[in-house]
Design an enzyme around this catalytic site. Structure first.
Site, short mmCIF file in Angstrom:
data_model
loop_
_atom_site.label_atom_id
_atom_site.label_comp_id
_atom_site.label_asym_id
_atom_site.label_seq_id
_atom_site.Cartn_x
_atom_site.Cartn_y
_atom_site.Cartn_z
CB CYS A 260 -0.91 0.24 1.44
SG CYS A 260 -1.98 -1.46 1.60
CG HIS B 275 -2.73 3.36 2.23
ND1 HIS B 275 -3.76 2.89 1.35
CD2 HIS B 275 -3.11 2.59 3.21
CE1 HIS B 275 -4.17 1.94 1.27
NE2 HIS B 275 -3.23 1.44 2.32
CG ASN C 245 -6.45 -1.11 1.72
OD1 ASN C 245 -5.90 -0.12 0.50
ND2 ASN C 245 -5.69 -1.00 2.67
O1 UT7 Z 1 -4.23 -1.33 3.71
C1 UT7 Z 1 -2.67 -1.83 4.78
C2 UT7 Z 1 -4.22 -2.80 4.90
N1 UT7 Z 1 -4.58 -3.40 6.08
C3 UT7 Z 1 -4.96 -2.05 7.21
O2 UT7 Z 1 -5.12 -1.32 7.42
C4 UT7 Z 1 -5.82 -3.43 7.98
C5 UT7 Z 1 -6.12 -2.59 9.74
N2 UT7 Z 1 -6.94 -3.26 10.36
C6 UT7 Z 1 -8.25 -3.09 10.73
O3 UT7 Z 1 -8.18 -2.10 9.78
C7 UT7 Z 1 -8.88 -3.80 11.47
O4 UT7 Z 1 -8.37 -4.43 12.56
C8 UT7 Z 1 -9.88 -4.70 11.24
C9 UT7 Z 1 -10.82 -3.58 10.23
C10 UT7 Z 1 -9.51 -5.94 9.59
C11 UT7 Z 1 -10.63 -5.44 11.82
O5 UT7 Z 1 -10.92 -4.26 12.79
P1 UT7 Z 1 -11.17 -5.02 14.58
O6 UT7 Z 1 -11.65 -3.66 15.27
O7 UT7 Z 1 -9.59 -5.21 14.47
O8 UT7 Z 1 -11.72 -6.30 14.40
P2 UT7 Z 1 -10.63 -7.18 15.22
O9 UT7 Z 1 -10.10 -8.14 14.15
O10 UT7 Z 1 -10.17 -7.69 16.81
O11 UT7 Z 1 -12.30 -8.41 15.68
C12 UT7 Z 1 -13.22 -7.93 16.34
C13 UT7 Z 1 -14.24 -8.64 17.02
C14 UT7 Z 1 -14.31 -10.51 16.17
O12 UT7 Z 1 -15.52 -10.96 17.32
P3 UT7 Z 1 -15.24 -11.59 19.13
O13 UT7 Z 1 -13.75 -12.14 18.56
O14 UT7 Z 1 -15.05 -10.24 19.63
O15 UT7 Z 1 -16.35 -12.14 18.82
C15 UT7 Z 1 -14.06 -10.74 15.26
O16 UT7 Z 1 -14.38 -12.08 14.88
O17 UT7 Z 1 -15.48 -8.06 15.38
C16 UT7 Z 1 -15.48 -9.80 14.19
N3 UT7 Z 1 -15.78 -9.70 13.00
C17 UT7 Z 1 -16.10 -9.08 12.11
N4 UT7 Z 1 -17.56 -9.11 12.81
C18 UT7 Z 1 -18.48 -8.54 11.73
C19 UT7 Z 1 -13.78 -9.37 12.37
N5 UT7 Z 1 -14.15 -9.19 10.71
C20 UT7 Z 1 -15.20 -9.16 11.38
C21 UT7 Z 1 -16.45 -8.94 9.92
N6 UT7 Z 1 -17.57 -8.81 10.50
N7 UT7 Z 1 -16.30 -8.72 8.59
#
Ligand code: UT7
Length: 330
Positions: free
Chosen positions: A116, A257, A287
């Site tokens: 990215c 970005h 993204n």
């Molecule tokens: O260009 C660089 C590329 N990458 C990035 O910039 C990614 C940076 N990271 C992020 O944007 C965030 O970490 C994400 C959007 C990917 C995820 O958000 P988060 O607030 O970090 O969520 P998490 O992974 O900590 O998950 C929280 C909860 C989990 O459930 P439990 O364990 O709390 O019950 C996940 O299983 O949300 C759940 N979850 C979802 N729920 C509904 C994870 N993905 C999803 C989803 N829909 N798509």
């Protein structure tokens, strides 16, 4: 040719696939919903290439628009740099395919893979080449076909990524001209190597590689990338400002970005910028990796938000872990 003191972006071009994939579409494919995706990322929809579309065609489209908008012809371009981490083939390079589509004869072309942050890396190459007097006009395009590499059963990644291309023609600034690229700072931190990965998709049961059992899709540790990103964005912005002897207060517009609205808001807070000083299009495109910054910059210029004389701060981060920032007097 006498080497110019400064390079500048002469013009920009954008290209996006027609096909839209909305959060509601995704909620029929994996266990997710529009409310979760929008509140955690800021994304409502993203553009996805059709099976018969090619990344090179999308990138060439953005390039043609940038070259025409600069009032130049393809024959005036001396070097093509394609920034991508999702080429459709390892060989030929995406750049050589785009070079052919543009009809650039025997002009040099190569890919840059900094995920990215790719466009920041490509821009530094172009800026250096132009200021050294090696080339007069360098065409830099960030182009991604991430939908070819997304696992649409993985809700942790498939909600984020989209396809697109954004191009810039970099050329010499006129003697004494204020406008131009003031400063670029790049970085890479290999301790983040495993946070975003894609194994190459070379198939075959006899494949010998330490990565052979990993599926050839984007794999990401979202939470750790998030932490890395917040730190890297803040640091690289401060450092590029220091390198240019400028202060946070002097920045007029942030072109970040488009990875996550919460990371963007954090960067804006650090610079003390109100929302109207930050260009955001993540809601519509998700993204788009290396295409994200040039697409956002193109939008800022074409909508009149980035005006001559303003100081723009561009900042990116991504797989590698890589990061980079650039200050431009528009
Ligand atoms: O260009 C660089 C590329 N990458 C990035 O910039 C990614 C940076 N990271 C992020 O944007 C965030 O970490 C994400 C959007 C990917 C995820 O958000 P988060 O607030 O970090 O969520 P998490 O992974 O900590 O998950 C929280 C909860 C989990 O459930 P439990 O364990 O709390 O019950 C996940 O299983 O949300 C759940 N979850 C979802 N729920 C509904 C994870 N993905 C999803 C989803 N829909 N798509």
């Amino acid at each position: 040719m006498t080497a110019p003191k400064r390079s500048r972006i002469l013009a920009l071009g954008a290209a996006l696939p027609d096909q839209t994939l909305t959060n509601d579409d995704l909620s029929k494919m994996v266990d997710t919903n529009d409310e979760w995706i929008h509140s955690r990322t800021g994304i409502r929809e993203r553009r996805i290439m059709r099976e018969d579309e090619k990344l090179s065609t999308l990138a060439a489209d953005a390039c043609r628009k940038a070259v025409a908008s600069a009032g130049l012809a393809i024959g005036d371009i001396d070097l093509l740099v394609v920034c991508t981490y999702t080429p459709e083939r390892l060989c030929p390079s995406a750049a050589c395919e785009v070079q052919g589509e543009l009809g650039m004869g025997t002009k040099p072309a190569f890919d840059v893979n900094a995920a990215c942050s790719g466009f920041m890396y490509g821009l530094q190459i172009a800026d250096s080449m132009v200021r050294a007097g090696t080339y007069r006009h360098v065409l830099v395009v960030g182009a991604e076909a991430q939908s070819r590499y997304v696992d649409y059963t993985d809700r942790g990644t498939c909600i984020l990524f989209g396809d697109g291309a954004g191009a810039a023609v970099v050329g010499p600034a006129a003697e004494g001209e204020e406008a131009g690229i003031l400063s670029i700072l790049l970085g890479a931190d290999a301790t983040g190597n495993e946070l975003i990965t894609i194994r190459n998709s070379c198939p075959g049961p006899g494949m010998k590689s330490p990565y052979k059992d990993i599926p050839p899709y984007i794999r990401m540790n979202g939470r750790e990338v998030y932490k890395f990103a917040v730190r890297a964005v803040g640091e690289v912005l401060d450092n590029v400002l220091a390198q240019a002897n400028l202060t946070r207060e002097q920045v007029d517009l942030l072109i970040p970005h488009q990875a996550n609205i919460r990371i963007i808001d954090g960067a804006a807070d650090r610079l003390g910028l109100e929302k109207d000083r930050v260009v955001v299009n993540i809601e519509r495109y998700g993204n788009t990796a290396a295409a994200s910054i040039p697409l956002t910059l193109e939008e800022a210029v074409s909508t009149g938000r980035l005006k001559p004389g303003m100081l723009a701060a561009l900042v990116g981060f991504g797989g590698g872990f890589t990061f980079g920032a650039c200050l431009i007097r528009w």
